[in-house]
Design an enzyme around this catalytic site. Structure first.
Site, PDB file in Angstrom:
ATOM      1  N   ARG A 139     -37.924 161.678  -5.219  1.00 42.86           N
ATOM      2  CA  ARG A 139     -37.542 162.790  -4.466  1.00 42.86           C
ATOM      3  C   ARG A 139     -38.419 163.657  -4.069  1.00 42.86           C
ATOM      4  O   ARG A 139     -38.350 164.164  -2.532  1.00 42.86           O
ATOM      5  CB  ARG A 139     -36.150 163.802  -5.148  1.00 42.86           C
ATOM      6  N   HIS A 147     -33.628 168.779  -2.307  1.00 38.73           N
ATOM      7  CA  HIS A 147     -33.199 167.418  -2.265  1.00 38.73           C
ATOM      8  C   HIS A 147     -33.099 166.829  -0.659  1.00 38.73           C
ATOM      9  O   HIS A 147     -33.146 167.548   0.344  1.00 38.73           O
ATOM     10  CB  HIS A 147     -31.469 167.366  -2.245  1.00 38.73           C
ATOM     11  N   ARG A 197     -37.599 166.209 -11.374  1.00 41.64           N
ATOM     12  CA  ARG A 197     -36.637 165.563 -12.260  1.00 41.64           C
ATOM     13  C   ARG A 197     -36.288 164.114 -11.379  1.00 41.64           C
ATOM     14  O   ARG A 197     -36.077 163.918 -10.195  1.00 41.64           O
ATOM     15  CB  ARG A 197     -35.331 166.422 -12.166  1.00 41.64           C
ATOM     16  N   HIS A 207     -32.086 172.195  -4.382  1.00 43.75           N
ATOM     17  CA  HIS A 207     -30.995 171.393  -5.300  1.00 43.75           C
ATOM     18  C   HIS A 207     -31.263 171.607  -6.872  1.00 43.75           C
ATOM     19  O   HIS A 207     -30.061 171.729  -7.402  1.00 43.75           O
ATOM     20  CB  HIS A 207     -31.361 169.763  -4.880  1.00 43.75           C
ATOM     21  N   GLU A 230     -30.755 155.123  -7.619  1.00 42.07           N
ATOM     22  CA  GLU A 230     -31.143 156.333  -6.629  1.00 42.07           C
ATOM     23  C   GLU A 230     -32.590 156.322  -6.774  1.00 42.07           C
ATOM     24  O   GLU A 230     -33.474 155.448  -7.343  1.00 42.07           O
ATOM     25  CB  GLU A 230     -30.631 157.599  -7.200  1.00 42.07           C
TER      26      GLU A 230
HETATM   27  C1  SIN Z   1     -27.463 162.770  -5.703  1.00 41.55           C
HETATM   28  O1  SIN Z   1     -26.337 162.441  -5.904  1.00 41.55           O
HETATM   29  O2  SIN Z   1     -28.340 162.520  -4.627  1.00 41.55           O
HETATM   30  C2  SIN Z   1     -27.864 163.792  -6.508  1.00 41.55           C
HETATM   31  C3  SIN Z   1     -28.171 163.375  -7.844  1.00 41.55           C
HETATM   32  C4  SIN Z   1     -29.151 164.190  -8.534  1.00 41.55           C
HETATM   33  O3  SIN Z   1     -29.418 165.380  -8.174  1.00 41.55           O
HETATM   34  O4  SIN Z   1     -29.319 163.710  -9.734  1.00 41.55           O
END
Ligand code: SIN
Length: 528
Positions: free
Chosen positions: A281, A233, A375, A340, A117
């Site tokens: 993010r 997010h 985070r 988020h 991610e």
């Molecule tokens: C996501 O699946 O994009 C969220 C994961 C997260 O917030 O750590």
């Protein structure tokens, strides 16, 4: 209405909240022989339950790199000792969950499946049910944990000369009206109430994410920090006029090849960051916000048509998109940033202790120093498991502590109407902020007046009002752009501001702020 009351109970540990941190602590404490009571507003509707991407879990040879990625995402405000400590327990956290019965996805040859991610340079995120990781963890913990006292809200933490002494609880009718008030006496209280996403008009959080633990902790004398760092997010399903909880479109889709483009098909992140669409993010949300401002569009698109077998790998995302008329296999998904995750929270050490003896915090409501100003994706389930287990062990040291203390039953609290505070937060302390906006949000917070607490909603609105005040206050004082805090009038990161803003209540109940070097505190003995 009048609250009836008078019931009493006793425990060694009271856990407030039934997500990953709370139920991990409760389960572990029971295993250690403690008498545990869990109090929750709604055990089925936690943020854990909705977590999609997974749990970042470094293998032994990857711990240093995972720590580096976490610190890079945290934009100068992580506590490196906290990062190393939590990330270093990833393998143990994974083993603890599997021992409780959680089933994670595997590859065709039987190895644990791992994905990427934003902000992660390698594939280290374990997942379950494709994109239903949190739901599987919640299922396993709920099955293993002690029964929760549900439909109940904590009104105050009882404190006395030896610190925390229990909680005052109100049970609620199905209508939400508060009914009987009871007292649970306990020498250890864990606040694990999750986030505060309901501060904003749109977000990914469940309706109960109203910052209750923050309000309780401040009232009990604990400190909070880094609350200005609200993570938005970048890819939340966009629907015109959408309000409240909206479907998360997992970042793991980008880890498997999905691309963010604008309505003209142009890349959104481009070369703004070496990791491109898999940048941390905050970088991606800022890029989306900039493109929306420049183009006047309300959303961008996540093109997941190239993700192999997207419906099978991402069943949760596919279902929620199809329910809204979009099939990710054939059509780009409309997305926009939404609230988020709260990167800051109640200040704790690395075993979850606050500055009030016997009062612990863990999970999203806590600020351990792991997340800093932003985070890293999928570090939150990890933190919940690691800290939950440590709190249980630390709470054992409080067993037998004499706990005198006067239960205070608050009948009224300063609060604003939910729609008013959400409008103020969304306008003033959203993805991109400036002095006028945060100033306006503070002015709205200052208009709060005492109102009676007769429903769960009243208690939540009082907590959200505290959150609005604290977040806007910190956002006003942080005159720089750092991590999840973007100031259009101060676009540069200022090295002189690389310290946390720590808030507490003074004797009159007013919020006070200090700049703190929280990273310098000692790591408790016995914790690596
Ligand atoms: C996501 O699946 O994009 C969220 C994961 C997260 O917030 O750590």
């Amino acid at each position: 209405m009048t609250l009836t009351g008078g019931w009493d109970a006793a425990a060694d540990l009271v856990v407030v909240g039934a997500g990953v941190a709370g139920l991990t602590a409760a389960t572990e404490a029971v295993r250690l022989g403690l008498r545990v009571l869990v109090v929750a507003k709604d055990v089925g509707d936690t943020s854990t339950r909705y977590a999609q991407g997974g749990m970042a879990t470094a293998t032994v040879d990857d711990v240093a790199a995972h720590a580096e990625d976490t610190i890079a995402a945290g934009a100068g405000l992580c506590d490196p000792a906290a990062v190393r400590s939590v990330v270093g327990d990833g393998t143990a956290a994974f083993a603890a969950l599997t021992a409780l019965g959680a089933r994670f996805d595997t590859t065709a040859d039987g190895r644990v499946a791992r994905t990427r991610e934003g902000g992660h340079r390698t594939a280290r995120i374990v997942h379950a049910g494709g994109d239903a990781t949190g739901a599987e963890i919640q299922r396993a913990l709920t099955a293993a944990g002690p029964t929760a006292l549900i439909d109940s809200v904590v009104l105050s933490v009882i404190t006395g000369p030896h610190g925390a002494a229990g909680v005052v609880v109100a049970t609620a009718a199905p209508s939400g009206a508060l009914e009987s008030v009871g007292v649970i006496h306990a020498p250890a209280v864990l606040l694990a109430t999750g986030g505060s996403g309901m501060l904003f008009a749109t977000g990914t959080n469940p309706t109960g994410a109203t910052g209750d633990g923050i309000a309780l902790a401040l009232a009990a004398g604990a400190e909070i920090a880094d609350v200005e760092f609200v993570q938005f997010h970048p890819t939340v399903f966009f629907a015109p006029g959408g309000h409240g909880r909206l479907p998360l479109i997992s970042e793991a889709l980008r880890g498997e090849g999905a691309r963010l483009v604008d309505l003209d098909g142009r890349p959104v992140v481009g070369d703004a960051h070496p990791l491109g669409d898999l940048a941390p993010r905050d970088v991606v949300s800022r890029a989306v916000a900039a493109r929306l401002a420049e183009s006047g569009a309300s959303h961008v698109l996540l093109d997941a048509r190239g993700v192999p077998d997207v419906a099978h790998r991402f069943p949760t995302v596919t279902r929620s998109c199809r329910e809204r008329g979009v099939d990710p296999a054939t059509t780009p998904i409309p997305v926009a940033p939404a609230a988020h995750y709260a990167c800051g929270g109640i200040v704790t050490d690395l075993v979850g202790r606050t500055c009030v003896p016997g009062l612990f915090a863990a999970g999203e409501v806590a600020r351990t120093g792991l997340h800093g100003a932003n985070r890293l994706a999928s570090n939150s389930l990890l933190e919940g498991v690691v800290l939950g287990r440590r709190v249980a062990a630390a709470a054992r040291d409080r067993v037998g502590t004499d706990t005198p203390g006067d239960p205070v039953v608050p009948r009224a609290a300063r609060r604003l109407d939910r729609a008013v505070l959400q409008a103020a937060a969304s306008a003033g302390i959203g993805v991109v902020r400036d002095a006028d906006g945060v100033g306006a949000a503070r002015q709205v917070a200052a208009r709060a007046v005492d109102g009676p607490l007769t429903t769960v909603h009243d208690v939540e609105d009082a907590a959200l009002t505290t959150l609005l005040d604290a977040t806007a206050t910190a956002a006003a004082l942080r005159t720089e752009t750092r991590g999840a805090h973007t100031r259009r009038d101060h676009p540069i990161t200022d090295p002189a501001q690389s310290r946390s803003l720590v808030l507490s209540r003074d004797g009159d109940g007013a919020l006070t702020v200090r700049r703190g070097d929280l990273a310098r505190r000692l790591v408790p003995a016995g914790v690596s």
